[in-house]
Scaffold this active site. Structure first.
Site, PDB file in Angstrom:
ATOM      1  N   GLN A 184      14.645  66.880  41.831  1.00  0.00           N
ATOM      2  CA  GLN A 184      13.788  66.220  42.196  1.00  0.00           C
ATOM      3  C   GLN A 184      12.633  66.830  42.054  1.00  0.00           C
ATOM      4  O   GLN A 184      11.692  66.787  43.377  1.00  0.00           O
ATOM      5  CB  GLN A 184      14.078  65.343  43.103  1.00  0.00           C
ATOM      6  CG  GLN A 184      16.000  64.729  42.835  1.00  0.00           C
ATOM      7  CD  GLN A 184      16.544  64.022  41.359  1.00  0.00           C
ATOM      8  OE1 GLN A 184      15.073  62.541  41.937  1.00  0.00           O
ATOM      9  NE2 GLN A 184      16.957  63.657  40.853  1.00  0.00           N
TER      10      GLN A 184
ATOM     11  N   GLY B 193      14.926  53.903  46.090  1.00  0.00           N
ATOM     12  CA  GLY B 193      15.872  54.884  45.560  1.00  0.00           C
ATOM     13  C   GLY B 193      14.246  55.721  44.152  1.00  0.00           C
ATOM     14  O   GLY B 193      13.481  55.700  44.512  1.00  0.00           O
ATOM     15  N   HIS B 194      14.569  57.196  43.491  1.00  0.00           N
ATOM     16  CA  HIS B 194      13.640  57.841  42.681  1.00  0.00           C
ATOM     17  C   HIS B 194      13.231  56.703  42.106  1.00  0.00           C
ATOM     18  O   HIS B 194      13.946  56.210  41.636  1.00  0.00           O
ATOM     19  CB  HIS B 194      14.103  59.096  42.234  1.00  0.00           C
ATOM     20  CG  HIS B 194      15.253  58.850  41.929  1.00  0.00           C
ATOM     21  ND1 HIS B 194      16.322  60.788  41.222  1.00  0.00           N
ATOM     22  CD2 HIS B 194      16.570  57.868  41.722  1.00  0.00           C
ATOM     23  CE1 HIS B 194      17.105  59.951  40.628  1.00  0.00           C
ATOM     24  NE2 HIS B 194      16.988  58.219  41.027  1.00  0.00           N
ATOM     25  N   ASN B 195      11.502  56.925  41.381  1.00  0.00           N
ATOM     26  CA  ASN B 195      10.759  56.257  40.344  1.00  0.00           C
ATOM     27  C   ASN B 195      10.792  54.676  40.642  1.00  0.00           C
ATOM     28  O   ASN B 195      11.087  54.043  39.553  1.00  0.00           O
ATOM     29  CB  ASN B 195      11.266  56.947  39.093  1.00  0.00           C
ATOM     30  CG  ASN B 195      11.725  58.029  38.924  1.00  0.00           C
ATOM     31  OD1 ASN B 195      12.698  59.150  39.246  1.00  0.00           O
ATOM     32  ND2 ASN B 195      10.889  59.163  38.458  1.00  0.00           N
TER      33      ASN B 195
END
Lengths: 358, 358, 358
Positions: A203, A244-246
């Site tokens: 990540q 969460g990511h993004n």
């Protein structure tokens, strides 16, 4: 803003001079602090946000009241008439109860790596850790026990309460508030199925947080996989939210506690997400959307409005019956279709028969 | 694995030599890093995981692409053909962006009790606390502000990010990653109703975590009451998950954020649990089960497959109508049964009547 | 209570002398510890809480058993007969496995501001921070890495495990247990819509926690806006619970993990709230209410009883069909109403027709 301001009494006249509004009654009435309608005491000012509680004004012991124009004569107490009494109260509370802002300086027990840049007007609390090349802006406050990773940045006048974790390379803008236990920049949940198990996807993105954002206790915001996770200006996040990511959250969106937002979802501006709602990944929610508490969002939303999915409760026995019916709802619908078909057919022969009889 | 490795440019030929795959086009093309399809720049390699995004290849500024065999001719850029481009990308990202692993040694501000055993190749960060008789294995990393309780153990090359709490007697295997705010080994929720309130049941078991496990930020795993809570090898846990006492999670199961698993439940191997799902206590879920996001699991599952319960959202007004109908679903089903009975009866006399007429 | 007590062997006779119950068989049998039915070994005592597991008694290797009067002859092992074997076991476990209570004193690495008051019999762990004017009562334990804000108070014999955050002015009573990562006293989510975004409402109340309260890992309890958030005596909170500002939780209520309770809601005494339930703000739940896991509470509850809303899961394909039917449930109900109307009408003419014929 209120840095260094000492709380003190103000008269209604002085208050109105700063915040606007029309003073009715004795304008020299001195106010020590703000309080709720039922618990206010002499020397305190309260507010009536909703006309339906008007009756409770009769029993308040407050020395003054903030009222909407429609309620201007609902009490004979000294009062301030304001368009939005709740907003007025919020501003007055900020004015009269300034944040307990710690003095500038680095606590002797904090650990600041030599290449970190801490502005002389910032405060770094006891036992906090500032990694190499991290930056703490002017008038920022880093609470005790906080961790700032390498190259992390905290902007002007932002405050991290005790025990916040900000991972490496993540950035927080100006005038933000981050509550204890929040974790910003942990790895997103990026794994791909391998022959025998899972391979981790590094990540490498960051978390980038705008200005005037508030982040609640134990909320987590994951760093992006390749690109960044972005929280725009003025977003307000309650406690125990998982982002969460993004993910990208548009400016001035407010999200209540326990909401989960899966990776790569984009949420618009001025949305309101109710408590414990769940939003799946890779979808888009447009501006000005309200999601009710406990609602599951599985598809993109392209029209502003209010959306809901959570079922309200029932006494357990009735729920058992209803839940069993939901499980057989497809069958029930087919049975209704059968009845409709029979009804169509049986009506025709009957009518036909009658036709023959006539 | 990547300890001490410095990130540097690689040619496609060098990449394929390490990770396999077929190079098409200029094999000497040098790659600096990995990037997403839309944001990749010159000197970067991207990937196409799904043929439906093929059209976006035309616009990428990447210097090379990882593709599946079916898409091998979808671009004229230098490329690597691999069976699973996403997995290939994950491995390449790990290769090119090695973890920023801190140097061996104990930070001067960390507190390590005399009877703790910290391997000389391990790193203990600033202001971390290692209790008596705790063990930190070779190449392990204990982040700043972490707490290791008495007799707790962290295995070879495992990494605890900042502010992780590992209670006494709990053990983490090799090559695990634990993100900030995770709490491993707090007391399970064991109480028994007493005359006037509740008596606490002492929680004497441990948490035992296998190898290659990842645990997300602010996830909590409770210690067992008498026996242990067990997380098997290769399990992947996202953020804000709650795992009750005496739960066992089978190897290589992956669990998304905000899931709650109540006490004594056993989950099989290679399961996938969607975000914010809830799993009650004392049940068993077999291997290879997928639970959709926001699903409530109230009974054991004995067959592999996908299971779901969460209702999708509706515009609020339509939902109000539908929810009111769910509350009266039992009554509706009875009304359909009545209609069916009437239909049967009314058909018989009619048919009978017709029969008599014929 | 068990402070300083060393765990040691007890005979059944000695146990019954302290906890009551009737000893059957060899009363001098010595017991080293408690254990589960299936994993107990020689020298250990186990218990049978439910007669349906009676058959498993034949295989236990325990040296003694705690049984209910109905099961008194279900084994020939030495045994103790008690009204509530599970409660008896809980008390015995507390007796035989005393808490590992740290010694009195302030760890050299802890930071205690000069005006804080720490009782000489209290323990303050490594790297903990005690702010100005905070109070730590006699025999209290403050774990490593904890933060006590200004004027915060921890009562007699309460224990904060590592990395707990207690904000300024909040108070914890006597004999409480707070697990790691819990955050008590962060600002409530008080915002009011302004012209361009949101204005924060200062949160000036406190969190006040009674005696004998247990608070799970990573649970968050927000401070009140004007008045206080109150957790009454004997409340038991599991992990990852979110409690909003100005909530009041009645004495001896037990709440399972991942529950969210929005602001200003009042919950009665002796309630039981199941895991991941959601309770909206500004409602009241009376005493002795049980809420099932995963249930959404949107209205006040005025009658004791059990309430439920969570739908149980189905195989995904069947669920897709059922969920589609729920979305069209209002239409289905209208179609049933139409059928009923037709049925009423068609029955009348038919009967009428028959009547005319007879």
């Amino acid at each position: 803003v209120s840095r260094g301001v000492v709380s003190s009494e103000l008269s209604l006249k002085e208050i109105a001079a700063q915040l606007g509004g029309e003073v009715l009654g004795e304008a020299s009435t001195r106010i020590r602090t703000v309080a709720a309608l039922d618990s206010a005491k002499a020397g305190e000012i309260t507010f009536l946000a909703n006309s339906k509680y008007r009756g409770r004004l009769a029993h308040t012991r407050a020395s003054a009241v903030i009222l909407a124009p429609a309620d201007r004569d609902a009490t004979s107490l000294p009062r301030i008439v304001a368009e939005d009494p709740y907003l007025y109260f919020a501003r007055l509370a900020s004015l009269m109860r300034p944040q307990d802002t710690p003095a500038a300086g680095i606590h002797a027990s904090a650990v600041v790596e030599p290449t970190a840049l801490v502005d002389p007007s910032a405060h770094v609390g006891a036992l906090a850790y500032i990694s190499a090349d991290a930056k703490v802006g002017p008038e920022a406050v880093i609470g005790s026990g906080c961790h700032l990773g390498a190259r992390a940045a905290v902007g002007h006048a932002s405050r991290l309460h005790a025990n916040v974790t900000l991972y490496h390379d993540c950035a927080i803008g100006a005038r933000c508030i981050v509550h204890s236990g929040a974790v910003i920049g942990a790895d997103g949940f990026g794994i791909v199925r391998d022959k025998d198990g899972w391979t981790k996807i590094p990540q490498s993105g960051r978390v980038v947080i705008g200005d005037d954002v508030e982040i609640g206790a134990n909320t987590t915001i994951d760093r992006g996989a390749l690109d960044d996770t972005v929280i725009e200006d003025g977003v307000k996040l309650d406690n125990q939210i998982q982002i969460g990511h993004n993910v990208r959250i548009g400016a001035h969106t407010a999200i209540a506690g326990c909401v989960g937002i899966a990776g790569s979802t984009k949420i618009g501006r001025y949305c309101r997400i109710g408590g414990a709602a769940g939003i799946v990944g890779h979808i888009e929610i447009c501006d000005e959307v309200t999601i009710s508490a406990f609602t599951l969002v599985t598809k993109s939303i392209t029209e502003p409005g209010t959306y809901t999915s959570g079922l309200p409760l029932m006494p357990h026995d009735r729920w058992l019956a209803a839940a069993a019916r939901v499980r057989k709802l497809d069958e029930l619908a087919r049975r209704v279709r059968d009845l409709e078909n029979k009804s169509d057919k049986s009506n025709k022969p009957i009518n036909g028969g009658e036709g023959e009889q006539s």
